[in-house]
Design an enzyme around this catalytic site. Structure first.
Site, PDB file in Angstrom:
ATOM      1  N   CYS A 135     150.890   9.389  62.584  1.00 48.61           N
ATOM      2  CA  CYS A 135     150.343   9.591  63.929  1.00 48.61           C
ATOM      3  C   CYS A 135     149.733   8.308  64.480  1.00 48.61           C
ATOM      4  O   CYS A 135     148.651   7.891  64.056  1.00 48.61           O
ATOM      5  CB  CYS A 135     149.287  10.695  63.878  1.00 48.61           C
ATOM      6  SG  CYS A 135     148.420  10.907  65.437  1.00 48.61           S
ATOM      7  N   CYS A 138     146.408   8.828  66.377  1.00 48.59           N
ATOM      8  CA  CYS A 138     145.240   9.092  65.522  1.00 48.59           C
ATOM      9  C   CYS A 138     144.783   7.820  64.805  1.00 48.59           C
ATOM     10  O   CYS A 138     143.589   7.577  64.674  1.00 48.59           O
ATOM     11  CB  CYS A 138     145.565  10.116  64.427  1.00 48.59           C
ATOM     12  SG  CYS A 138     146.555  11.486  64.969  1.00 48.59           S
ATOM     13  N   ASP A 139     145.727   7.014  64.295  1.00 49.11           N
ATOM     14  CA  ASP A 139     145.353   5.979  63.332  1.00 49.11           C
ATOM     15  C   ASP A 139     145.622   4.540  63.782  1.00 49.11           C
ATOM     16  O   ASP A 139     145.233   3.607  63.070  1.00 49.11           O
ATOM     17  CB  ASP A 139     146.107   6.228  62.009  1.00 49.11           C
ATOM     18  CG  ASP A 139     145.747   7.582  61.406  1.00 49.11           C
ATOM     19  OD1 ASP A 139     144.591   8.013  61.594  1.00 49.11           O
ATOM     20  OD2 ASP A 139     146.607   8.209  60.766  1.00 49.11           O
TER      21      ASP A 139
END
Ligand code: NAP
Length: 312
Positions: A135, A138-139
């Protein structure tokens, strides 16, 4: 909730499940949506949705999903957060067993979606969240000014590689062939971006690191030659983002509804081979897996449930 028989239970609160919930609620069906974790499915890991008809400019996946969830609830669909562990689809009343309770319904819509396909190489599982990610939204920020690698050559991989150039000092796409699969428009954006490099005819053979990703072994798919790539000593690590397709979330229904390669078989009415059981979205066999097609499947399934219940 556990004593009553719902008209309809929907498993999954992604675009397919929420659209089904809206249509079912609007048709005054007594509807329960069961979601195991959080609403949205894969869309919550999408930074920007620009191809959903009428979508608001720069709208993120979570924002679109929040509006869909609110709409379904507004039409009267109830929602429950629990994990389904078993289903009995054999009778007219379907029985849905969850970790915290057992629920009954006359009709079921399976909208469980799909999850990212892992590389499957040694070290991958151990290093998830420690350099390995599925992701970008997200990261990505964890790899500010570091080296980033993206595995895959499809629309997702190439789009997310472009997005990750906001963070990494370089982004290298590792692809198993010498040509990308992504549509031309997405490829053009990537080829124009100076930060993106390419490692053709390559697959990741092993990921290594003691508590954090430190190196990876790359195998050339044509020559079989293996090369180990180490993190820049100053960084100590690098990011590897895997976007090599999806696997259907269908294990619960194995042997209970007809499937091909793990995907549920439906007709154009979203009916499975089991009376009263429907499937919508990425979990079913379909030529296109997008938010718009998932939502469309959900609407069709809900209206078919309405007709099915009318004729019972
Ligand atoms: P995809 O189209 O199935 O592409 C998967 C990529 O991963 C391919 O390049 C494939 O290589 C590679 N791959 C598969 N298994 C591999 C393995 N074991 N090791 C290494 N590489 C592997 O998946 P996707 O990109 O996630 O897209 C899924 C669907 O969503 C598609 O229909 C896509 O069009 C759609 N999508 C659309 C948009 C958009 O419209 N903006 C954005 C994202 C996704 P090969 O090319 O060699 O097969």
């Amino acid at each position: 909730m556990q004593d009553k028989v719902f008209d309809l239970i929907i498993i999954g609160a992604g675009p397919a499940g929420l659209a089904a919930g809206s249509y079912a609620g609007r048709a005054r069906l007594d509807t329960l949506i069961i979601e195991k974790e959080k609403d949205g499915g894969q869309i919550v890991i999408t930074a920007e949705i620009d191809n959903y008809p009428g979508s608001v400019e720069n709208e993120s996946g979570p924002s679109l999903i929040a509006r869909m969830a609110k709409q379904a609830e507004g039409f009267g669909a109830q929602k429950l957060y629990d994990t389904v562990t078993d289903v009995d689809l054999s009778g007219d009343i379907k029985i849905i067993t969850c970790k915290k309770g057992v629920y009954k319904c006359r009709a079921l819509i399976i909208a469980t979606g799909a999850h990212p396909r892992p590389i499957g190489c040694p070290g991958e599982k151990e290093l998830i969240g420690k350099g390995v990610s599925y992701c970008a939204t997200c990261d990505g920020a964890f790899f500010e000014d570091m080296e980033i690698f993206v595995v895959g050559g499809g629309d997702t991989a190439v789009e997310e590689a472009v997005y990750l150039t906001r963070f990494g000092r370089s982004v290298t796409i590792i692809h198993r062939r010498d040509k990308l699969r992504a549509v031309q428009g997405i490829q053009d954006r990537a080829f124009k971006n100076d930060k993106i490099k390419y490692m053709w005819d390559s697959v990741v053979d092993e990921l290594k690191g003691d508590g954090i990703l430190e190196s990876m072994v790359i195998k050339n798919t044509k020559t079989g030659e293996k090369t180990e790539i180490f993190a820049d000593p100053e960084d100590g690590t690098f990011g590897i983002f895997v976007f090599i397709g999806f696997l259907p979330e269908s294990a619960l229904f194995e042997g209970k509804v007809a499937m091909q390669n793990g995907y549920i078989v439906t007709n154009e009415k979203m009916e499975t081979n089991v009376k009263g059981v429907y499937a919508a979205g990425d979990v079913r066999i379909t030529p296109l897996r997008q938010v718009v097609t998932a939502a469309s499947d959900g609407a069709i399934a809900a209206m078919q449930v309405y007709h099915y219940l009318e004729n019972l």
